[in-house]
Motif scaffolding. Structure first.
Motif, PDB file in Angstrom:
ATOM      1  N   TYR A   1       1.172  -1.379  -0.227  1.00 58.22           N
ATOM      2  CA  TYR A   1       0.125  -0.181   0.178  1.00 58.22           C
ATOM      3  C   TYR A   1       0.777   0.633  -0.473  1.00 58.22           C
ATOM      4  O   TYR A   1       1.654   1.132   0.688  1.00 58.22           O
ATOM      5  CB  TYR A   1      -0.805   0.068   1.608  1.00 58.22           C
TER       6      TYR A   1
ATOM      7  N   TYR B   1       3.509   7.723  -6.147  1.00 57.99           N
ATOM      8  CA  TYR B   1       2.131   6.875  -6.121  1.00 57.99           C
ATOM      9  C   TYR B   1       0.730   7.755  -5.187  1.00 57.99           C
ATOM     10  O   TYR B   1      -0.449   7.952  -5.255  1.00 57.99           O
ATOM     11  CB  TYR B   1       2.367   5.783  -5.321  1.00 57.99           C
TER      12      TYR B   1
ATOM     13  N   ARG C   1      -6.210   0.981  -3.080  1.00 58.83           N
ATOM     14  CA  ARG C   1      -5.899   0.088  -4.042  1.00 58.83           C
ATOM     15  C   ARG C   1      -4.279  -0.166  -3.558  1.00 58.83           C
ATOM     16  O   ARG C   1      -3.743   0.185  -2.713  1.00 58.83           O
ATOM     17  CB  ARG C   1      -5.223   1.255  -5.105  1.00 58.83           C
TER      18      ARG C   1
ATOM     19  N   ASN D   1      -4.815   7.174  -3.295  1.00 54.79           N
ATOM     20  CA  ASN D   1      -4.797   5.210  -3.509  1.00 54.79           C
ATOM     21  C   ASN D   1      -5.764   5.035  -2.918  1.00 54.79           C
ATOM     22  O   ASN D   1      -6.375   3.835  -2.383  1.00 54.79           O
ATOM     23  CB  ASN D   1      -3.866   5.131  -2.610  1.00 54.79           C
TER      24      ASN D   1
END
Lengths: 477, 477
Positions: free
Chosen positions: A140, A168, A222, A174
């Motif tokens: 993660y 990211y 995600r 996310n």
């Protein structure tokens, strides 16, 4: 820091409230004894403290909904709490509130590698999300410095970032979906493991809403396959501005390292004394990490070296192996602990356009002289997320106040250069009075109306995010 | 498709409205003659048509605010319009509305390469955003098929995607801020070129709100440096399901191509007849594009080849040069035009977990037999964004209705497998009755309340997104 007057009507009904909570939750999930409540009197912004009226530790969405329905019907304010690691006072109680802690809700509900998501209860710690999937080669991405302790609930509340978020993205990039309970006890399903939202996308406004719209009990996150390899390089420069220009040039060139971390001399000195990572003594250090296959890493490092050389680094050190990589990161990861050993400090959190880094670093230096307080800088430079640490002496009368005034000036400077008064810590109580520096009255009003929708009585996480007089007038309305 | 009754009180005041609009805008910016209004009677969902009462073409945020204040005071519904390319009827007028077209607001307001953003007026077309920065080596990532024509305003309204969004994300991932005017004429600044939002992040809920919360007049967009190179490969399979499994395996392996496009046999046949791209005749084609340096491209292609070979492709074709690359894309880019040459079709837009692709493709085939209507599939497979084209004959009584019923079943199937009834086209009028298949009453209610906040009279883009009876009861309340 002013806090609102506790509601005497609520305070007088503590016994009744505790009895009713015992009807909803197992005995060990209701904490009402004064000594036990001390554990909840502050979060990581320890300068401000206030024990709550009661604390509860539910284990399920249903229990959370039951608690919220009860508090709603009795008019009791509720302060949601993840792991209590907020640096902005996001989980600071009021004297008349119920602390709703999600720490016991830490289970994994579903993992789906094919579609790359994990669904967890929101009290699960950030690092243990990765822990649940790393044996299968996944992770993660958002990685706050507090990731060993901080809960996903708090990450969602503050839209938390971390060193590796340059590549990211932060929590909002996310987070795929949440189960959220409103103050009235409605259970909402928002978002999910797919590309788009039909109709209005409420997930974006939930993420970063600092526990003011509802209590997030479950989250779909995600997960990403672990990269083949990663390599940090360390470079030293003889001026903050030069390091800032180097960061700006790396970003401008279209390179996307996983992380670009910045440390200035006060921070390097404190860190070396503490962690002995073998950093060169210079004015500013950058740690740049790239990842991918060996070929990709080599190519990116070559381009970064070329850019760095234009700025005459006093050192350019590549990690030849895992151990050297670990040593390069060691100092950076110890930085906050190291600073805490030698000083009281206040850690700020503002975001600026990357091209403004040299200017803002110079101005912070000048302001440091004006206010007579030292500043150490250690931050995520690649996405312009600054963390100036203002050093002060908590035992010296007036120092904290001067520190707060200095901090406010730095954050206003961030807004002035086209940035934002928060990056990943949130507004909390710390920055609520600065919201008017960022937002025009109409813009702020639009946010207040959204808060009205989800929590018309303004019972959820009171006295945060918005200036106190605004909150007060809203509650009275 | 039912549309709400026009408000007779508004219809009767057309002359007054036109006169007042002439007081706010230059003469050529107010369109009220019946023939001229025909140009605005539909968008790209041409099955539904209704000329508006008036259309206006303002040139600035101030003019937009003036128009909205006037319409608000007179109780006149307003339908915002970008370039009118919506496939979901997002810009379909009502008989009593003012069409507010932003097409003349197409300027570039600011470009900042250091911090990688561009600020444009919202009527600027998608492709001309890239056009403004490509000479300097940058591009704007989202690329809807209609990018030559479609406006950024519409892209924001529908949260548009495109073939290359697998790697770069859809509009919401590339939108940094907006200037938005509410129905009451307030001008809001939301977001900006920085990492985070202080307080509530309203940008997420604005993006994809289908012009129902306000009229976006300016947008700050992320621009990216052009990659060094890009290369497509084309692969053919002897069954849809096998191609679906190959997509799923590529994603599972952690590869992130820029695009993974899918075409099935009906689509390949129509395309070959039209564009003669030299595609192999097989059941399913994939086009997978990767980008980066030569070394990165080679490495990714090698891994994709390895995965593809496990599924026994009937063809695996790499582009050796620019010309071959162009030919690989030629058929895909002509697909919609080619289908339009031989059939009436309805283009659906649902999103599913990538691992469900084989199952959903099989079920669509079965349903095609049940409904007696052919289906062609051409879509963005990498992120599970399906575009089944249902073929029908507009001159055959009952065919359109059967097509609509079939389309609804496909979208319900998408929701059933854990997906969403829209990917990038939005809900519009097309899918408003399916919203209850996706959302529980409480979840839908949360969306309705947000709409209430921004547009309490429900005057902005009426009769879209939510089921008609819901909208009607909300307006009456």
């Amino acid at each position: 820091m002013d806090m609102p007057q506790a509601n005497p009507a609520v305070l007088s009904r503590k016994a009744e409230l505790v009895a009713a909570l015992h009807g909803l939750l197992p005995g060990d999930a209701v904490i009402w004894q004064e000594e036990a409540l001390r554990a909840y009197e502050c979060d990581a912004l320890t300068a401000y403290r206030c024990p709550p009226l009661v604390a509860v530790l539910p284990r399920s969405t249903e229990e959370v909904a039951a608690v919220l329905r009860l508090c709603h019907s009795m008019g009791v304010p509720v302060v949601p709490r993840g792991s209590g690691t907020s640096l902005a006072g996001g989980a600071l109680p009021t004297a008349d509130c119920v602390i709703l802690g999600v720490a016991r809700m830490n289970g994994v509900l579903e993992t789906d590698y094919d579609n790359r998501f994990i669904r967890v209860q929101s009290g699960r710690t950030n690092l243990s999300v990765t822990g649940a999937v790393e044996a299968d080669g996944f992770f993660y991405a958002p990685d706050p410095s507090s990731q060993l302790a901080c809960a996903i609930a708090g990450n969602i509340a503050m839209n938390s970032g971390g060193a590796h978020c340059l590549k990211y993205g932060v929590t909002t990039n996310n987070l795929l979906g949440v189960t959220m309970v409103t103050m009235a006890g409605e259970v909402l399903e928002i978002g999910g493991p797919w590309l788009d939202a039909g109709g209005l996308d409420l997930l974006g406004v939930i993420c970063g809403s600092e526990g003011q719209l509802g209590v997030v009990t479950e989250a779909t996150l995600r997960i990403l396959p672990k990269p083949e390899g990663a390599l940090p390089v360390l470079m030293g420069f003889d001026a903050n501005e030069v390091a800032g220009e180097c960061v700006s040039d790396i970003i401008k060139a279209g390179l996307l390292p996983v992380a670009i971390e910045f440390m200035d001399r006060p921070c390097i000195e404190a860190t070396e004394a503490f962690a002995k990572a073998g950093y060169p003594m210079c004015e500013a250090l950058l740690i740049v990490e790239v990842e991918g296959s060996r070929a990709e890493i080599d190519e990116q490092i070559a381009r970064i070296r070329e850019i760095a050389m234009r700025h005459n680094p006093v050192e350019f050190r590549e990690a030849a192996d895992e151990d050297q990589a670990r040593r390069i990161w060691l100092g950076r990861k110890s930085a906050f602990g190291a600073m805490g050993q030698i000083n009281d400090y206040m850690c700020l959190d503002g975001t600026i356009p990357v091209s403004s880094l040299p200017h803002v670093l110079r101005r912070i230096g000048e302001m440091s002289a004006e206010f007579g307080l030292d500043v150490a800088n250690v931050f995520h430079a690649g996405d312009g997320n600054m963390h100036p640490l203002i050093l002060f002496d908590a035992n010296k009368p007036g120092d904290l106040e001067r520190c707060e005034a200095f901090g406010a000036e730095i954050l206003k400077l961030c807004v002035e250069v086209g940035g934002c008064l928060t990056g990943e810590h949130g507004v909390g109580i710390e920055k609520r009075d600065l919201m008017t520096a960022q937002y025009a009255p109409d813009d702020l009003e639009a946010q207040l109306r959204i808060k009205d929708v989800f929590d018309p009585e303004w019972l959820l996480n009171p006295a945060k995010v918005f200036p106190l007089h605004v909150t007060a007038s809203r509650r009275a309305a």
